[in-house]
Structure formats: C-alpha cells, structure tokens
Design an enzyme around this catalytic site. Sequence first.
Site, PDB file in Angstrom:
ATOM      1  CE  LYS A 156      48.384  61.826   2.736  1.00  0.00           C
ATOM      2  NZ  LYS A 156      48.650  60.577   2.782  1.00  0.00           N
TER       3      LYS A 156
HETATM    4  C1  LIG Z   1      47.372  54.938   3.395  1.00  0.00           C
HETATM    5  C2  LIG Z   1      47.341  55.399   2.156  1.00  0.00           C
HETATM    6  N1  LIG Z   1      46.567  54.881   1.122  1.00  0.00           N
HETATM    7  C3  LIG Z   1      46.603  55.256  -0.166  1.00  0.00           C
HETATM    8  C4  LIG Z   1      47.380  56.460  -0.434  1.00  0.00           C
HETATM    9  C5  LIG Z   1      47.438  56.775  -1.880  1.00  0.00           C
HETATM   10  O1  LIG Z   1      46.753  58.097  -2.051  1.00  0.00           O
HETATM   11  P1  LIG Z   1      47.007  59.267  -3.161  1.00  0.00           P
HETATM   12  O2  LIG Z   1      47.179  58.388  -4.490  1.00  0.00           O
HETATM   13  O3  LIG Z   1      46.218  60.198  -2.907  1.00  0.00           O
HETATM   14  O4  LIG Z   1      48.639  59.588  -2.812  1.00  0.00           O
HETATM   15  C6  LIG Z   1      48.165  56.799   0.699  1.00  0.00           C
HETATM   16  C7  LIG Z   1      49.251  58.165   0.135  1.00  0.00           C
HETATM   17  O5  LIG Z   1      48.587  59.227   0.476  1.00  0.00           O
HETATM   18  C8  LIG Z   1      48.179  56.536   1.797  1.00  0.00           C
HETATM   19  O6  LIG Z   1      48.786  57.201   2.744  1.00  0.00           O
END
Ligand SMILES: Cc1ncc(COP(=O)(O)O)c(C=O)c1O
Length: 313
Positions: A156
């Site tokens: 991330k």
């Molecule tokens: C590109 C992307 N996909 C999926 C998610 C969902 O992840 P999470 O459920 O851990 O927030 C996020 C959010 O953080 C994201 O930025």
Amino acid sequence: MPIQTTEKIWHNGTLIPWDQANIHVMSHVIHYGSSVFEGIRCYGQPSGSAVFRLPEHMQRLIDSARIYRMEIPFTLEELCAAVVDTIEANGVAPCYIRPIVLRGYGEMGVNPRGCPIEVYIANYPWGKYIAGHGGADVCISSWNRLAPNTMPALAKAGANYMNSQLIKMEAEVNGYHEGIGLDVNGLVSEGSGENVFVVRNGVLFTPPLSNSALSGITRDSVLTIARHLGLTVTEQSIPRELLYIADEVFFTGTAAEVSPIRSIDRIVIGDGKTGEITRRIADEFFGIANGLKPDRFGWLTPVKVDSSEPVTA
Ligand SMILES: Cc1ncc(COP(=O)(O)O)c(C=O)c1O
C-alpha cells in the site's frame, strides 16, 4: 471535504502538535513517491470506542515497508500502541487513522537509502466515503490497474495512488461515483480505493490477489463473515461482463466499508436495490464494528475515548 484537524500527531515515538508535523520540500517522498501507509477506522461502541483490525493493518504497513526495503524502527506491538496513544491523546472518536512511513530529507536522487525513515500517525474525524444514496453508480475505468512486476500491488504505497487518482478523477468527471480498474489482462481488479465483490446465483465472488488487487482487510473481513453466514465464497478471476449480469455488486474498504453498487456503465445491477446478501454481510460487518454484535473474530482493539456520535449500524 477539508481535513478536520486534531491536536497531536505521533512522530517517531513522540506526540507533536498537528501544525508542527511538517516535512521539507526536498524530502525524497515528495519527488519520488517513497511512502507506504495505512487507513484504519476507529468505531464508536456502546461504551467507549474500538479500532477495527488494528494489528492486521499495522502488519500490512510492515509488509508494505519490507517490499520497499524500508526498515521501520518500531515493532508491530509498538506501532499498535502508538495508534491507541494517538487516538486517546486527541480524544476523537469515531475517527479515521492514517499511519504513514516515508523517506525523508537527506539525499537527492532515485536511490532512497541515504534518506531517513520517518513514521507518522494522525487521526481525524471522517464520515462516509462512497457517495450515492441507495448504491453507487460506477464505471469501468479506461485506466488499468498496476501490471504485475511493475508497481507491487500488495504494497500500500503512496505512489500506487497516482493510478487510483486517474481512475477516480475520470469517474467523477464522467458523472460516476467511482471507477473499477481492470488488470493488465482485462480482468476485474478493484476500485480506486476498494475491493470488489460480486454475487451471482447465491455465490460470492471476488478477484484473487493475482489480479493486482490490494489484500484488503475489509475484503478479508467480508470473506470471513460470508463463510460464517454459510455462503459459498470463491476467489476467482472475474471477466468484466460478469459484473453487468451480476445479481449484486459491492465495494469493500476501510473508507468505503461495505458499499452497494447500483449501476455499472449505466447498466443497472440486479433490480437496482441493495441485494439480500450485501445487506446480510453489511449488517454483520457494521454490527461487529459498532459493538452491537459479538466481536466473534477478535477484531476490535478498545480505546478509552467516548464516541462523540450515536452508534448506528
Ligand atoms: C486500492 C485499494 N484497494 C482496496 C482497498 C481496501 O483495503 P482495506 O479494506 O484494507 O481498507 C483499499 C483501501 O485501502 C485500496 O486503496
């Protein structure tokens, strides 16, 4: 929506005033996008507040940093304690929490190794993310998600969100609430900041991580809840057209929580209303997050701050 400030931000082990959490314009992160971060929610409870899946988020932060050879000088336990300390110091809940690890001010040039690692944790109030009362109107983006072995989708990283910005802006300019990115092979990947789920004939589908999707913590929560509810769940590649003929489609994410999708490319999904399976999963998700249902999977970390808002599912 402008950021609602709080009093303190945690920086490398110390709480500092919000206005002093600044970095130099010549910091590596500003020029080369060298940051990894998290987004976490703290929910109001009938008594006090609780952070949702805190260790899992901080482990993903550590994993993202490892991919980019960033050494975080704090353990998982220290990072989790720092989040709790920050929320309690600011006395703000419910809230969104933003930990970020970045390459700071030191040397210029692409090689980041001579730049210090800085760790910050902020928290602030933040409400619903996906607009659209009764479900979001979504498009398939003309932009693909990150191709394998280019930008690692499992990290991330701040830089990945340049792609997300293209998807989000294109969607909004064209009158949609959000866009869904396909992967480099044209298969469904994810939204600009959300994972995607599809229901068809009673079965729940979501793309595997190999389709360039982030390993969402909410995605994992929904998979766990769905299995607990006795639903058939499958992680498999999803062709674009399956979205159009789905009975239900919804987004998941820390910001988006569980958000139903009403239409995709102006094709109405199912009967255009929030579907039965989406509703059952959302009820369980919000019930656990808001402390109205048992924390049966051990997802909540309590913080000693009274919620400033009524608890709602
Ligand atoms: C590109 C992307 N996909 C999926 C998610 C969902 O992840 P999470 O459920 O851990 O927030 C996020 C959010 O953080 C994201 O930025």
